[in-house]
Design a protein around this motif. Structure first.
Motif, PDB file in Angstrom:
ATOM      1  N   SER A 177       0.874  -1.055  -0.227  1.00 50.93           N
ATOM      2  CA  SER A 177      -0.213  -0.135   0.015  1.00 50.93           C
ATOM      3  C   SER A 177       0.697   1.187   0.319  1.00 50.93           C
ATOM      4  CB  SER A 177      -1.007  -0.186   1.198  1.00 50.93           C
ATOM      5  OG  SER A 177      -1.717   1.275   0.883  1.00 50.93           O
TER       6      SER A 177
ATOM      7  N   ASP B 275      -5.832   4.143  -0.165  1.00 48.11           N
ATOM      8  CA  ASP B 275      -6.092   2.893  -0.067  1.00 48.11           C
ATOM      9  C   ASP B 275      -5.922   1.526  -1.233  1.00 48.11           C
ATOM     10  OD1 ASP B 275      -7.718   3.190   2.263  1.00 48.11           O
ATOM     11  OD2 ASP B 275      -9.903   4.255   1.429  1.00 48.11           O
TER      12      ASP B 275
ATOM     13  N   HIS C 150      -3.993  -1.329  -3.081  1.00 52.80           N
ATOM     14  CA  HIS C 150      -2.807  -2.100  -2.822  1.00 52.80           C
ATOM     15  C   HIS C 150      -2.869  -2.466  -4.255  1.00 52.80           C
ATOM     16  CE1 HIS C 150      -4.093  -2.878   0.806  1.00 52.80           C
ATOM     17  NE2 HIS C 150      -4.819  -1.690   1.113  1.00 52.80           N
TER      18      HIS C 150
END
Length: 134
Positions: free
Chosen positions: A99, A104, A106
């Protein structure tokens, strides 16, 4: 005698043969991996024809492509240099969830980029398939 020379030329014209048909189109470069990091913002795009390093608002440098080596832990290690005076650029990519710390989102891999005396950590959007599972 001239009609013997014209026959092959006429045949080629009728079959649609052209000089341009003999040329090979150059394959388009392929993006092999993209790594990026924050604080400071940096990005590295590894393509089949070049490696491009950039830092937001500071610089952008193109290096020649060099295929990766794989270390004992299975990490892909790209090393490249433009000229003898330029700093060596090394990118190490390891498979594993990453991350960027600011969103948010990934990524499938983590990245460590070293350029000269500077080292930055970030994430890789594409992990080379030759890496084994983690």
């Amino acid at each position: 005698m001239p009609h013997r020379l014209l026959a092959p030329i006429i045949l080629l014209a009728l079959t649609g043969f052209s000089v341009g048909a003999c040329r090979r189109e150059r394959p388009q470069p392929v993006v092999l991996t993209v790594a990026r990091g924050t604080e400071p913002f940096w990005a590295l795009e590894v393509r089949s024809d070049r490696v491009q390093f950039s830092r937001m608002g500071i610089d952008s440098t193109v290096y020649p492509y060099a295929p990766p080596d794989f270390d004992a832990d299975g990490r892909a290690v790209y090393r490249t240099k433009r000229f003898s005076a330029d700093p060596l650029l090394t990118l190490v990519i390891e498979r594993g969830d990453c991350s960027d710390g600011m969103s948010d989102q990934h990524y499938p891999g983590s990245a460590i980029l070293t350029r000269g005396d500077s080292t930055w950590r970030g994430c890789a959007t594409i992990v080379p398939d030759t890496l084994g599972p983690k």
